[in-house]
Design a protein around this motif. Structure first.
Motif, PDB file in Angstrom:
ATOM      1  N   MET A   1      -6.733   2.466 -11.638  1.00 33.17           N
ATOM      2  CA  MET A   1      -6.771   1.562 -10.498  1.00 33.17           C
ATOM      3  C   MET A   1      -7.671   2.124  -9.399  1.00 33.17           C
ATOM      4  N   LYS A   2      -8.253   1.252  -8.628  1.00 29.09           N
ATOM      5  CA  LYS A   2      -9.208   1.632  -7.593  1.00 29.09           C
ATOM      6  C   LYS A   2      -8.495   2.106  -6.330  1.00 29.09           C
ATOM      7  N   SER A   3      -9.046   3.118  -5.686  1.00 26.87           N
ATOM      8  CA  SER A   3      -8.493   3.600  -4.431  1.00 26.87           C
ATOM      9  C   SER A   3      -8.595   2.520  -3.352  1.00 26.87           C
ATOM     10  N   LYS A   4      -7.541   2.421  -2.528  1.00 29.18           N
ATOM     11  CA  LYS A   4      -7.518   1.455  -1.431  1.00 29.18           C
ATOM     12  C   LYS A   4      -7.755   2.118  -0.078  1.00 29.18           C
ATOM     13  N   ILE A   5      -8.143   3.375  -0.078  1.00 26.21           N
ATOM     14  CA  ILE A   5      -8.366   4.076   1.180  1.00 26.21           C
ATOM     15  C   ILE A   5      -9.700   3.659   1.785  1.00 26.21           C
ATOM     16  N   ILE A   6      -9.642   3.256   3.058  1.00 26.51           N
ATOM     17  CA  ILE A   6     -10.845   2.895   3.808  1.00 26.51           C
ATOM     18  C   ILE A   6     -10.798   3.603   5.165  1.00 26.51           C
ATOM     19  N   SER A   7     -11.860   3.506   5.925  1.00 24.23           N
ATOM     20  CA  SER A   7     -11.912   4.126   7.246  1.00 24.23           C
ATOM     21  C   SER A   7     -11.333   3.187   8.306  1.00 24.23           C
ATOM     22  N   MET A   8     -11.025   3.752   9.482  1.00 29.06           N
ATOM     23  CA  MET A   8     -10.577   2.930  10.610  1.00 29.06           C
ATOM     24  C   MET A   8     -11.616   1.885  10.976  1.00 29.06           C
ATOM     25  N   GLU A   9     -12.856   2.296  10.960  1.00 30.92           N
ATOM     26  CA  GLU A   9     -13.929   1.385  11.337  1.00 30.92           C
ATOM     27  C   GLU A   9     -14.025   0.208  10.367  1.00 30.92           C
ATOM     28  N   GLN A  10     -13.877   0.490   9.076  1.00 32.34           N
ATOM     29  CA  GLN A  10     -13.883  -0.594   8.096  1.00 32.34           C
ATOM     30  C   GLN A  10     -12.704  -1.531   8.312  1.00 32.34           C
ATOM     31  N   ALA A  11     -11.547  -0.962   8.604  1.00 36.96           N
ATOM     32  CA  ALA A  11     -10.357  -1.787   8.848  1.00 36.96           C
ATOM     33  C   ALA A  11     -10.564  -2.701  10.053  1.00 36.96           C
ATOM     34  N   ALA A  12     -11.153  -2.166  11.117  1.00 32.30           N
ATOM     35  CA  ALA A  12     -11.379  -2.967  12.319  1.00 32.30           C
ATOM     36  C   ALA A  12     -12.312  -4.138  12.033  1.00 32.30           C
ATOM     37  N   GLU A  13     -13.256  -3.948  11.144  1.00 29.77           N
ATOM     38  CA  GLU A  13     -14.215  -5.013  10.828  1.00 29.77           C
ATOM     39  C   GLU A  13     -13.563  -6.183  10.106  1.00 29.77           C
ATOM     40  N   TRP A  14     -12.388  -5.991   9.547  1.00 29.19           N
ATOM     41  CA  TRP A  14     -11.672  -7.088   8.900  1.00 29.19           C
ATOM     42  C   TRP A  14     -11.172  -8.112   9.914  1.00 29.19           C
ATOM     43  N   VAL A  15     -11.057  -7.707  11.168  1.00 26.03           N
ATOM     44  CA  VAL A  15     -10.554  -8.602  12.205  1.00 26.03           C
ATOM     45  C   VAL A  15     -11.750  -9.254  12.900  1.00 26.03           C
ATOM     46  N   HIS A 162       1.849   0.719  10.621  1.00 22.96           N
ATOM     47  CA  HIS A 162       1.811   2.174  10.463  1.00 22.96           C
ATOM     48  C   HIS A 162       3.041   2.627   9.683  1.00 22.96           C
ATOM     49  N   ALA A 163       2.818   3.490   8.693  1.00 20.33           N
ATOM     50  CA  ALA A 163       3.906   4.096   7.923  1.00 20.33           C
ATOM     51  C   ALA A 163       3.635   5.591   7.801  1.00 20.33           C
ATOM     52  N   GLN A 164       4.563   6.280   7.157  1.00 23.11           N
ATOM     53  CA  GLN A 164       4.459   7.729   7.119  1.00 23.11           C
ATOM     54  C   GLN A 164       3.573   8.243   5.984  1.00 23.11           C
ATOM     55  N   GLN A 165       3.643   7.616   4.825  1.00 23.94           N
ATOM     56  CA  GLN A 165       2.833   8.135   3.724  1.00 23.94           C
ATOM     57  C   GLN A 165       2.560   7.063   2.678  1.00 23.94           C
ATOM     58  N   ALA A 166       1.495   7.296   1.919  1.00 21.25           N
ATOM     59  CA  ALA A 166       1.102   6.391   0.834  1.00 21.25           C
ATOM     60  C   ALA A 166       0.266   7.177  -0.151  1.00 21.25           C
ATOM     61  N   ASP A 167       0.129   6.641  -1.351  1.00 21.59           N
ATOM     62  CA  ASP A 167      -0.857   7.213  -2.269  1.00 21.59           C
ATOM     63  C   ASP A 167      -2.150   6.413  -2.154  1.00 21.59           C
ATOM     64  N   GLU A 168      -3.196   6.874  -2.826  1.00 23.48           N
ATOM     65  CA  GLU A 168      -4.493   6.215  -2.673  1.00 23.48           C
ATOM     66  C   GLU A 168      -4.527   4.828  -3.303  1.00 23.48           C
ATOM     67  N   LEU A 169      -3.504   4.507  -4.104  1.00 25.01           N
ATOM     68  CA  LEU A 169      -3.445   3.190  -4.736  1.00 25.01           C
ATOM     69  C   LEU A 169      -2.833   2.139  -3.808  1.00 25.01           C
ATOM     70  N   GLY A 170      -2.242   2.601  -2.703  1.00 27.20           N
ATOM     71  CA  GLY A 170      -1.681   1.661  -1.745  1.00 27.20           C
ATOM     72  C   GLY A 170      -0.184   1.477  -1.813  1.00 27.20           C
ATOM     73  N   ILE A 198      -1.581  11.199   3.016  1.00 25.41           N
ATOM     74  CA  ILE A 198      -1.783  10.681   1.658  1.00 25.41           C
ATOM     75  C   ILE A 198      -1.105  11.649   0.698  1.00 25.41           C
ATOM     76  N   VAL A 199      -0.280  11.105  -0.177  1.00 37.28           N
ATOM     77  CA  VAL A 199       0.432  11.928  -1.162  1.00 37.28           C
ATOM     78  C   VAL A 199       0.054  11.465  -2.563  1.00 37.28           C
ATOM     79  N   SER A 200       0.430  12.244  -3.537  1.00 32.38           N
ATOM     80  CA  SER A 200       0.106  11.905  -4.923  1.00 32.38           C
ATOM     81  C   SER A 200       0.987  10.755  -5.407  1.00 32.38           C
ATOM     82  N   THR A 201       0.509  10.060  -6.426  1.00 29.75           N
ATOM     83  CA  THR A 201       1.310   8.997  -7.023  1.00 29.75           C
ATOM     84  C   THR A 201       2.575   9.570  -7.638  1.00 29.75           C
ATOM     85  N   GLU A 202       2.524  10.790  -8.118  1.00 33.48           N
ATOM     86  CA  GLU A 202       3.718  11.440  -8.656  1.00 33.48           C
ATOM     87  C   GLU A 202       4.777  11.618  -7.568  1.00 33.48           C
ATOM     88  N   THR A 203       4.342  11.978  -6.347  1.00 29.99           N
ATOM     89  CA  THR A 203       5.280  12.086  -5.228  1.00 29.99           C
ATOM     90  C   THR A 203       5.923  10.734  -4.927  1.00 29.99           C
TER      91      THR A 203
END
Length: 289
Positions: A1-15, A162-170, A198-203
């Motif tokens: 699966m593709k990583s869902k991690i993006i930058s703050m700047e990219q996120a802001a551009e969605w709005v 905002h949340a505390q943790q996620a893996d790169e898959l979202g 960011i934590v591992s999917t195993e976590t």
């Protein structure tokens, strides 16, 4: 699966200009502050805010001149007083305010979650249907039946959470209450979640009971340690009372707020630069051991 991690700047551009924007968290907890600061710098305007009961995130966007309208259960700084920019804008009419109560807000989100135009809720006998007829509609009830009203669907174009943790898959985990965040995510067209780590999917798999937002409900993840600062992130850091007080004080005068915006939003163009504006000792003291 593709990583869902993006930058703050990219996120802001969605709005985009004129978008409706959901904001998660609860008063001084888990406000998506890093994303909001990035959005102020990005410059999207004429926004319609759909905030959970909040404080600094919606107030900052209003103070920065980015907001045209807000749905409002309440926006408050509690022990520090009323939300300064929200109050001022509501009083002078520079933003449109749709008053809505908790059942109306939750019901509106549930309607969107079910792809419904509206959903029935109990009529609590308030005058909100008279003040917000675009949000509430009367429903027929029979003799002896509980009075009901309809609350219209609430469907933000984008929501920031905002949340505390996620893996790169979202797959997103909350170490405390998710407040309205899960409902807000399910009701929104696009979902962006900032996380402290960011934590591992195993976590994620080892503690799957903490996963309140699975990857299927999340469009993007932004890794920003202390991303809710100066509000708290449950189990990671406490709210920064000194910075919250400083914001309220700076917001009492226009020139002081311009300086505050320059110092904490416009000049630090990255989250790392923002954290550099803070005392290392004070930030360390906020961390939950």
């Amino acid at each position: 699966m593709k990583s869902k991690i993006i930058s703050m700047e990219q996120a802001a551009e969605w709005v985009k200009d004129g978008s409706s924007l959901g904001l998660g968290g609860w008063i001084f907890n888990s406000q998506p502050m890093a994303l909001v600061r990035a959005l102020v710098r990005h410059g999207a305007k004429e926004l319609t805010l759909v905030p959970s009961p909040g404080s600094m995130a919606p107030d900052l966007l209003i103070g920065a001149g980015r907001v045209r309208k807000t749905f409002c259960v309440f926006i408050s700084f509690e022990q520090y007083g009323l939300a300064p920019h929200f109050r001022r804008a509501a009083e002078n009419g520079t933003i449109e305010v749709t008053d809505i109560d908790g059942p109306g807000f939750a019901g509106g989100l549930r309607a969107s979650m079910g792809d419904l135009p509206w959903i029935p809720i109990p009529d609590l006998g308030t005058d909100l249907p008279r003040h917000a007829p675009e949000q509430y509609r009367p429903l027929p009830t029979g003799p002896g039946e509980r009075r009901l009203i309809a609350t219209m669907a609430i469907k933000p174009d984008v929501c920031f959470i905002h949340a505390q943790q996620a893996d790169e898959l979202g797959n997103v985990q909350f170490l405390g209450s998710p407040f309205f965040d899960v409902m807000l995510a399910q009701a929104s067209r696009k979902v962006v979640v900032s996380v402290d780590r960011i934590v591992s999917t195993e976590t994620i798999r080892r503690s799957n009971h903490l996963t309140k937002l699975p990857s299927a409900l999340v469009d993007a993840v932004v890794h920003v340690p202390f991303g809710a600062h100066p509000t708290a992130s449950h189990g990671v850091y406490e709210a920064d009372d000194a910075q919250l007080r400083a914001y309220v004080k700076a917001s009492t005068k226009a020139d002081a707020f311009v300086r505050w915006l320059d110092n904490y939003v416009h000049t630090p163009t990255s989250h790392a630069a923002y954290l550099d504006c803070m005392s290392g000792a004070e930030m360390s003291a906020l961390a939950v051991n």
